[in-house]
Design a protein around this motif. Sequence first.
Motif, PDB file in Angstrom:
ATOM      1  N   THR A  76       0.685  -1.224   0.153  1.00 57.38           N
ATOM      2  CA  THR A  76      -0.067   0.061  -0.108  1.00 57.38           C
ATOM      3  C   THR A  76       0.855   1.331   0.057  1.00 57.38           C
ATOM      4  OG1 THR A  76      -1.473  -1.447   1.415  1.00 57.38           O
ATOM      5  CG2 THR A  76      -1.840   1.092   1.133  1.00 57.38           C
ATOM      6  N   GLU A  79       1.831   1.873  -3.397  1.00 59.07           N
ATOM      7  CA  GLU A  79       0.934   2.317  -4.616  1.00 59.07           C
ATOM      8  C   GLU A  79       0.059   3.537  -4.458  1.00 59.07           C
ATOM      9  OE1 GLU A  79       0.436   0.570  -7.126  1.00 59.07           O
ATOM     10  OE2 GLU A  79       1.712  -1.201  -6.821  1.00 59.07           O
ATOM     11  N   ILE A  80       0.025   3.890  -2.887  1.00 56.66           N
ATOM     12  CA  ILE A  80      -0.852   5.165  -2.567  1.00 56.66           C
ATOM     13  C   ILE A  80      -0.253   6.464  -2.738  1.00 56.66           C
ATOM     14  CG2 ILE A  80      -0.039   5.206  -0.145  1.00 56.66           C
ATOM     15  CD1 ILE A  80      -3.172   5.464   0.439  1.00 56.66           C
ATOM     16  N   TYR A  83      -2.167   8.705  -5.104  1.00 56.44           N
ATOM     17  CA  TYR A  83      -3.485   8.994  -4.645  1.00 56.44           C
ATOM     18  C   TYR A  83      -3.804  10.480  -4.237  1.00 56.44           C
ATOM     19  CZ  TYR A  83      -7.640   9.277  -1.924  1.00 56.44           C
ATOM     20  OH  TYR A  83      -8.969   9.409  -1.228  1.00 56.44           O
ATOM     21  N   PRO A  91      -9.439   5.401  -3.272  1.00 55.28           N
ATOM     22  CA  PRO A  91      -8.171   5.098  -3.983  1.00 55.28           C
ATOM     23  C   PRO A  91      -8.591   4.105  -5.134  1.00 55.28           C
ATOM     24  CG  PRO A  91      -7.473   4.769  -1.759  1.00 55.28           C
ATOM     25  CD  PRO A  91      -8.995   5.149  -1.937  1.00 55.28           C
ATOM     26  N   ARG A  94      -6.295  -0.844  -7.865  1.00 57.15           N
ATOM     27  CA  ARG A  94      -4.803  -1.207  -7.546  1.00 57.15           C
ATOM     28  C   ARG A  94      -4.412  -0.968  -6.378  1.00 57.15           C
ATOM     29  NH1 ARG A  94      -0.460   2.028 -10.835  1.00 57.15           N
ATOM     30  NH2 ARG A  94      -0.971   3.544  -9.170  1.00 57.15           N
ATOM     31  N   VAL A  95      -4.786   0.023  -5.843  1.00 53.34           N
ATOM     32  CA  VAL A  95      -4.323   0.421  -4.316  1.00 53.34           C
ATOM     33  C   VAL A  95      -5.441  -0.233  -3.294  1.00 53.34           C
ATOM     34  CG1 VAL A  95      -4.326   2.653  -2.403  1.00 53.34           C
ATOM     35  CG2 VAL A  95      -3.709   3.074  -4.917  1.00 53.34           C
ATOM     36  N   TRP A 298      -7.735   7.570   3.764  1.00 51.98           N
ATOM     37  CA  TRP A 298      -6.771   7.166   2.767  1.00 51.98           C
ATOM     38  C   TRP A 298      -5.552   8.345   2.785  1.00 51.98           C
ATOM     39  CZ3 TRP A 298      -6.910   2.487   1.685  1.00 51.98           C
ATOM     40  CH2 TRP A 298      -8.349   1.969   1.709  1.00 51.98           C
ATOM     41  N   ARG A 302      -1.553   7.683   3.458  1.00 55.66           N
ATOM     42  CA  ARG A 302      -0.559   8.153   2.397  1.00 55.66           C
ATOM     43  C   ARG A 302       0.502   9.008   3.068  1.00 55.66           C
ATOM     44  NH1 ARG A 302      -1.083  12.545  -2.235  1.00 55.66           N
ATOM     45  NH2 ARG A 302      -0.510  13.777  -0.304  1.00 55.66           N
TER      46      ARG A 302
END
Length: 560
Positions: A76, A79-80, A83, A91, A94-95, A298, A302
């Motif tokens: 995470t 990938e984030i 965002y 998100p 994928r996230v 989220w 991040r």
Amino acid sequence: MTGPATDTAASGPVLAADGAPLKRSLRRALRAQKLRALMLIAPLLVFVLVTFIAPIADMLFRSVENQIVSDTLPRTAREIRDYDPDSGQMPSDRVLAAFTYDLVAAAERKQHTRLGSRLNYEYSGISSLFRKTGRRVDDFGESYLDQFVAVDPAWEEPATWVALMADPDWTASYRAWSAARDAAKAAGEPFALAQPLFALRDGVAEVLPETASAYAEFARIVQVEDDDDPAAEEPWAPVYLALYRDLLHIGPGAVARLGPEAEAMLDAAHDAVEDFAPVDLSGLYLKADRDWADPGVWGTIRAFSPAYTPGYFLNAVDLRLTADGIAAQPEDRQIYIMLFERTLFMSLAIMGSCVLLGYPIAYLLSNLPLRTSNLLMILVLLPFWTSLLVRTSAWKVLLQQQGVINDILVWLGIVSNSGRLILINNQTGTIIAMTHILLPFMILPLYSVMKTIPPSYVRAAKSLGATNWTAFWRVYFPQSVPGIGAGCILVFILAIGYYITPELVGGTSGTFISNRIAYHISSSLNWGLAAALGAILLGVVLILYWAYDKLVGIDNVSLG
């Protein structure tokens, strides 16, 4: 003309008694002396490093360390990064898929609640989100499990997954280890050989990256946490989610790189996934808890995904790190600047009170006959023989509205019975109690310095026509300033970090920042914020120390 040079050459270097050059012997003796001195102070040096330097270094590290997020949610965290919380949306899939793999692994390791508590310091409500979703996340992907089993029932078999994912060498090693363990168990012999950890087969991570990552973590948790055989356990449902996502994106012929057996299994699944009923991952999270729709949740993940963060220091000065950058804390949470200001003000007040009370006592002790001053010095040292807790508790009794001090004031007519003073559970109570407790630390340096001031200086000033006040102010007082400086530094540094007395007699308005640090260490378990508060307190003391050195000069501080 050549006489002296000829004499030196003829005589040669000066020799020691053992025939070696004297310079070399002196250097060797000096080196041995230094080594002996170093060996003598080595125990003290080690003690200081272990009990003083190392804790401070650990505190400074904890004040910026934030590896719990990146360690618990590694996929995470990667990938984030892209965002955007300002989008107001959850998100991308994928996230969410990466978060699903991480969360199910964290739930298996019982780490998700600890991570939720850490993020809850930054954004209220995240702790319950992680706790509730951690109980359900292992079901995310069940729909894909059913659809893969409908294509081929072998997908439900653990052996199918081991054949597809495991390195053949690991499979052989694990079988040998398992047989040896069973044999030792049957023979009643101890077995301490560590089991070989699961290893992926070559190339599978390139063809099925998400599946390989999720399954490898599943297999290692089964081995290490559950002490089971991965070949006997059905993978988590999120592993089927990973397989669906991988097969949906790989090109034709890619599975052939894994060999004919894997190709036979994967080809049918690859052809079928196009017709699978997709599952809305965001819907699964919203079904678990509607608060997952909050972009702030989220955004907080991040913002705190890096291994190191300024978030603790920002919180310590009533700021916070948000998805949009640095922002002020809500007004009802802005307490630390006020606590720092209060701590500095009250420490300075206590230091001033100690100077006013301690200077006359030290002057009296230094000018009395030795026998009398020694007797009175016992009264100064007497508090050290009593427990700090007992002394503080005694002040709780004395300072109450119905306590001894108010009774005396009423008896003397200074205050009326209805107008008894409030001396406890406020700043007044803290200043009175701490002044009494810290007063000896002011008197002792003052006394030791005043004892070194020759009485003849004051007598000489008076013989030259100075009044008592002029002789004191112009001759005696300047010589006692080093003692005042030493006492002020001692009292201020001790006062700024005091904990027990403000806690017992300070109430809500008389506590120090140290009480808040203790709260975060023992109750809220927010050690990072406690370390940041402690680091700031240490920095304030060092700055004041530096300012004192510039204004007064640390060389003028003397303990006698």
